[in-house]
Design a protein around this motif. Structure first.
Motif, PDB file in Angstrom:
ATOM      1  N   MET A  36      -9.723   1.164  -2.203  1.00 10.85           N
ATOM      2  CA  MET A  36     -10.086   1.058  -0.792  1.00 10.85           C
ATOM      3  C   MET A  36     -11.596   0.894  -0.634  1.00 10.85           C
ATOM      4  SD  MET A  36      -7.528   3.965   0.774  1.00 10.85           S
ATOM      5  CE  MET A  36      -5.740   3.859   0.512  1.00 10.85           C
ATOM      6  N   LEU A  37     -12.262   0.452  -1.721  1.00 12.50           N
ATOM      7  CA  LEU A  37     -13.715   0.319  -1.733  1.00 12.50           C
ATOM      8  C   LEU A  37     -14.173  -1.093  -1.368  1.00 12.50           C
ATOM      9  CD1 LEU A  37     -14.663   2.361  -4.939  1.00 12.50           C
ATOM     10  CD2 LEU A  37     -15.025   3.005  -2.568  1.00 12.50           C
ATOM     11  N   GLY A  38     -13.430  -1.798  -0.549  1.00 13.68           N
ATOM     12  CA  GLY A  38     -13.871  -3.113  -0.116  1.00 13.68           C
ATOM     13  C   GLY A  38     -13.403  -4.256  -0.994  1.00 13.68           C
ATOM     14  N   VAL A  39     -12.431  -4.007  -1.892  1.00 18.92           N
ATOM     15  CA  VAL A  39     -11.885  -5.090  -2.713  1.00 18.92           C
ATOM     16  C   VAL A  39     -10.829  -5.838  -1.903  1.00 18.92           C
ATOM     17  CG1 VAL A  39     -12.364  -3.927  -4.891  1.00 18.92           C
ATOM     18  CG2 VAL A  39     -10.199  -3.503  -3.727  1.00 18.92           C
ATOM     19  N   SER A  40     -10.428  -6.988  -2.408  1.00 25.22           N
ATOM     20  CA  SER A  40      -9.493  -7.834  -1.654  1.00 25.22           C
ATOM     21  C   SER A  40      -8.125  -7.930  -2.310  1.00 25.22           C
ATOM     22  CB  SER A  40     -10.074  -9.244  -1.512  1.00 25.22           C
ATOM     23  OG  SER A  40     -10.330  -9.804  -2.794  1.00 25.22           O
ATOM     24  N   ALA A  41      -7.861  -7.111  -3.298  1.00 26.12           N
ATOM     25  CA  ALA A  41      -6.555  -7.128  -3.958  1.00 26.12           C
ATOM     26  C   ALA A  41      -6.331  -5.786  -4.636  1.00 26.12           C
ATOM     27  CB  ALA A  41      -6.463  -8.264  -4.971  1.00 26.12           C
ATOM     28  N   GLY A  42      -5.065  -5.463  -4.883  1.00 27.27           N
ATOM     29  CA  GLY A  42      -4.712  -4.194  -5.494  1.00 27.27           C
ATOM     30  C   GLY A  42      -3.767  -3.412  -4.599  1.00 27.27           C
ATOM     31  N   LEU A  43      -3.072  -2.467  -5.178  1.00 23.11           N
ATOM     32  CA  LEU A  43      -2.093  -1.696  -4.410  1.00 23.11           C
ATOM     33  C   LEU A  43      -2.766  -0.843  -3.338  1.00 23.11           C
ATOM     34  CD1 LEU A  43       0.247  -0.657  -7.352  1.00 23.11           C
ATOM     35  CD2 LEU A  43       0.731  -2.320  -5.554  1.00 23.11           C
ATOM     36  N   GLY A  44      -3.935  -0.300  -3.647  1.00 24.07           N
ATOM     37  CA  GLY A  44      -4.658   0.468  -2.639  1.00 24.07           C
ATOM     38  C   GLY A  44      -5.093  -0.398  -1.472  1.00 24.07           C
ATOM     39  N   TYR A  45      -5.555  -1.603  -1.790  1.00 23.05           N
ATOM     40  CA  TYR A  45      -5.919  -2.545  -0.723  1.00 23.05           C
ATOM     41  C   TYR A  45      -4.705  -2.885   0.133  1.00 23.05           C
ATOM     42  CZ  TYR A  45      -6.568  -7.112   1.420  1.00 23.05           C
ATOM     43  OH  TYR A  45      -6.582  -8.154   2.312  1.00 23.05           O
ATOM     44  N   PHE A  46      -3.556  -3.074  -0.510  1.00 21.57           N
ATOM     45  CA  PHE A  46      -2.352  -3.440   0.238  1.00 21.57           C
ATOM     46  C   PHE A  46      -1.899  -2.294   1.143  1.00 21.57           C
ATOM     47  CE2 PHE A  46       2.052  -4.763   0.920  1.00 21.57           C
ATOM     48  CZ  PHE A  46       1.872  -6.118   1.149  1.00 21.57           C
ATOM     49  N   VAL A  47      -2.113  -1.051   0.718  1.00 19.88           N
ATOM     50  CA  VAL A  47      -1.798   0.091   1.568  1.00 19.88           C
ATOM     51  C   VAL A  47      -2.623   0.030   2.854  1.00 19.88           C
ATOM     52  CG1 VAL A  47      -2.040   2.603   1.782  1.00 19.88           C
ATOM     53  CG2 VAL A  47      -1.011   1.631  -0.266  1.00 19.88           C
ATOM     54  N   LEU A  48      -3.926  -0.233   2.721  1.00 24.16           N
ATOM     55  CA  LEU A  48      -4.774  -0.358   3.910  1.00 24.16           C
ATOM     56  C   LEU A  48      -4.351  -1.541   4.774  1.00 24.16           C
ATOM     57  CD1 LEU A  48      -8.444   0.355   2.741  1.00 24.16           C
ATOM     58  CD2 LEU A  48      -6.942   1.791   4.122  1.00 24.16           C
ATOM     59  N   ASP A  49      -3.984  -2.639   4.119  1.00 24.55           N
ATOM     60  CA  ASP A  49      -3.594  -3.842   4.867  1.00 24.55           C
ATOM     61  C   ASP A  49      -2.339  -3.588   5.701  1.00 24.55           C
ATOM     62  OD1 ASP A  49      -3.788  -6.788   5.386  1.00 24.55           O
ATOM     63  OD2 ASP A  49      -1.860  -6.768   4.331  1.00 24.55           O
ATOM     64  N   THR A  50      -1.354  -2.916   5.125  1.00 19.60           N
ATOM     65  CA  THR A  50      -0.127  -2.630   5.878  1.00 19.60           C
ATOM     66  C   THR A  50      -0.405  -1.660   7.028  1.00 19.60           C
ATOM     67  OG1 THR A  50       0.413  -0.891   4.275  1.00 19.60           O
ATOM     68  CG2 THR A  50       1.418  -3.058   3.940  1.00 19.60           C
ATOM     69  N   ARG A  51      -1.312  -0.733   6.802  1.00 18.57           N
ATOM     70  CA  ARG A  51      -1.664   0.189   7.895  1.00 18.57           C
ATOM     71  C   ARG A  51      -2.317  -0.574   9.053  1.00 18.57           C
ATOM     72  NH1 ARG A  51      -6.965   3.609   7.469  1.00 18.57           N
ATOM     73  NH2 ARG A  51      -7.648   1.461   7.877  1.00 18.57           N
ATOM     74  N   ASP A  52      -3.244  -1.481   8.713  1.00 19.18           N
ATOM     75  CA  ASP A  52      -3.939  -2.231   9.761  1.00 19.18           C
ATOM     76  C   ASP A  52      -2.987  -3.158  10.513  1.00 19.18           C
ATOM     77  OD1 ASP A  52      -6.251  -0.991   8.984  1.00 19.18           O
ATOM     78  OD2 ASP A  52      -6.940  -2.639   7.706  1.00 19.18           O
ATOM     79  N   ARG A  53      -1.954  -3.651   9.814  1.00 22.59           N
ATOM     80  CA  ARG A  53      -0.979  -4.526  10.462  1.00 22.59           C
ATOM     81  C   ARG A  53       0.144  -3.745  11.140  1.00 22.59           C
ATOM     82  NH1 ARG A  53       1.987  -7.036   7.223  1.00 22.59           N
ATOM     83  NH2 ARG A  53       1.274  -6.380   5.146  1.00 22.59           N
ATOM     84  N   LEU A  54       0.085  -2.410  11.045  1.00 18.87           N
ATOM     85  CA  LEU A  54       1.130  -1.537  11.595  1.00 18.87           C
ATOM     86  C   LEU A  54       2.499  -1.830  10.994  1.00 18.87           C
ATOM     87  CD1 LEU A  54       0.127  -1.522  15.390  1.00 18.87           C
ATOM     88  CD2 LEU A  54      -0.670  -0.014  13.553  1.00 18.87           C
ATOM     89  N   ALA A  55       2.492  -2.329   9.750  1.00 22.71           N
ATOM     90  CA  ALA A  55       3.741  -2.635   9.044  1.00 22.71           C
ATOM     91  C   ALA A  55       4.145  -1.395   8.234  1.00 22.71           C
ATOM     92  CB  ALA A  55       3.556  -3.849   8.137  1.00 22.71           C
ATOM     93  N   TYR A  56       4.686  -0.406   8.942  1.00 18.00           N
ATOM     94  CA  TYR A  56       4.904   0.894   8.318  1.00 18.00           C
ATOM     95  C   TYR A  56       6.033   0.887   7.289  1.00 18.00           C
ATOM     96  CZ  TYR A  56       1.710   2.587  11.867  1.00 18.00           C
ATOM     97  OH  TYR A  56       0.597   2.795  12.645  1.00 18.00           O
ATOM     98  N   SER A  57       7.020   0.054   7.486  1.00 15.33           N
ATOM     99  CA  SER A  57       8.084  -0.022   6.485  1.00 15.33           C
ATOM    100  C   SER A  57       7.540  -0.632   5.184  1.00 15.33           C
ATOM    101  CB  SER A  57       9.264  -0.843   7.005  1.00 15.33           C
ATOM    102  OG  SER A  57       8.881  -2.174   7.289  1.00 15.33           O
ATOM    103  N   GLU A  58       6.631  -1.606   5.305  1.00 15.82           N
ATOM    104  CA  GLU A  58       5.990  -2.175   4.118  1.00 15.82           C
ATOM    105  C   GLU A  58       5.064  -1.156   3.461  1.00 15.82           C
ATOM    106  OE1 GLU A  58       4.068  -5.870   4.788  1.00 15.82           O
ATOM    107  OE2 GLU A  58       5.842  -6.872   5.604  1.00 15.82           O
ATOM    108  N   LEU A  59       4.389  -0.364   4.282  1.00 10.65           N
ATOM    109  CA  LEU A  59       3.530   0.702   3.750  1.00 10.65           C
ATOM    110  C   LEU A  59       4.340   1.668   2.897  1.00 10.65           C
ATOM    111  CD1 LEU A  59       0.960   2.448   3.621  1.00 10.65           C
ATOM    112  CD2 LEU A  59       1.579   3.376   5.852  1.00 10.65           C
ATOM    113  N   MET A  60       5.493   2.087   3.419  1.00 15.15           N
ATOM    114  CA  MET A  60       6.340   3.000   2.665  1.00 15.15           C
ATOM    115  C   MET A  60       6.907   2.327   1.422  1.00 15.15           C
ATOM    116  SD  MET A  60       7.024   6.151   3.066  1.00 15.15           S
ATOM    117  CE  MET A  60       7.980   7.351   2.126  1.00 15.15           C
ATOM    118  N   ALA A  61       7.168   1.009   1.518  1.00 14.35           N
ATOM    119  CA  ALA A  61       7.675   0.266   0.365  1.00 14.35           C
ATOM    120  C   ALA A  61       6.644   0.241  -0.755  1.00 14.35           C
ATOM    121  CB  ALA A  61       8.045  -1.158   0.789  1.00 14.35           C
TER     122      ALA A  61
END
Length: 261
Positions: free
Chosen positions: A206-231
């Motif tokens: 979550m340190l400003g990178v553009s790829a990775g599972l941690g980045y994807f967690v932040l991305d799903t949160r920002d998109r309010l895609a909570y089912s994807e976040l849990m996935a």
């Protein structure tokens, strides 16, 4: 009091493991159902929604890049930790003076959370993979170092004396006696390090990178895609379980090979 119960066989262990996993899923479903009355968005976190989103993400090939990037970072972090931890562990284990001189410092540094170094790592190394590698290596080096030290302490001194009596060089003693003798401990350290690194990885990404599972967690949160976040959370757990299983199998194979000699 010693238990008289027998150790369950492989089939029984698998059955009990699946039963425990089923109970976790039931508790997960029950928790989301109970929360829906207060938090309507909790319905998106239910097992059926999560598994459906995970399936869609996998068949859509939306997670491959993120998984590969995260695994690469874990591998690089572990390799750096091995390159630092094993030589240091051999040096500390071989000399009581070195151990006394480094013990307090190492224990002090080991107790500092790797995540507390995040601001300094970004300030010094910049944004990108470099600070992530540093943080993962810092987290992984301690179990590797300490287990290497323990392995050196448990070496049979008679083997070293035998090597010296045969005029073995320092390099030959290291490669033929010391390293094979401590390899089991190093593998234990690697397994422990994998567990720590996998936990530290997500916040590091979550340190400003553009790829990775941690980045994807932040991305799903920002998109309010909570089912994807849990996935993604479910996938992180599955991948971590697989990595630990691989490390455990490698250690078991080494242990069995040593017993067979």
């Amino acid at each position: 009091m010693r238990s008289n119960s027998k150790t369950p066989g492989p089939l029984a262990r698998w059955t009990l493991g699946l039963l425990g996993l089923t109970l976790v899923v039931v508790a997960w479903w029950g928790g989301t159902w109970w929360l829906q009355a207060k938090v309507p968005l909790a319905a998106s976190l239910a097992p059926d929604q999560t598994l459906s989103s995970l399936y869609q993400l996998l068949i859509g090939n939306q997670l491959t890049e993120h998984v590969l990037v995260s695994l690469k970072r874990v591998l690089v972090g572990l390799l750096i930790a091995l390159a630092v931890g094993v030589p240091l562990g051999l040096a500390v284990g071989a000399s009581r003076h070195v151990e006394a001189g480094t013990g307090i410092a190492f224990q002090f540094l080991r107790m500092i959370s790797p995540l507390s170094w995040m601001p300094i790592a970004v300030m010094v190394l910049g944004v990108g993979d470099a600070p992530i590698y540093f943080l993962l290596a810092f987290a992984a080096v301690w179990p590797i170092l300490l287990n290497t030290v323990a392995g050196v302490h448990q070496l049979d001194p008679r083997w070293l004396m035998l090597g010296q009596s045969l005029s073995a060089t320092r390099w030959e003693l290291l490669c033929r006696i010391v390293l094979p003798g401590v390899l089991g401990h190093i593998l234990t350290g690697i397994r422990l390090a994998i567990g720590i690194v996998w936990i530290v990885l997500v916040p590091c990404e979550m340190l400003g990178v553009s790829a990775g599972l941690g980045y994807f967690v932040l991305d799903t949160r920002d998109r309010l895609a909570y089912s994807e976040l849990m996935a993604v959370i479910l996938l992180i757990g599955a991948l971590g379980f697989a990595l630990d299983g691989a490390a455990r199998a490698l250690h078991s194979r080494w242990t069995h090979s040593k017993r067979g000699e």
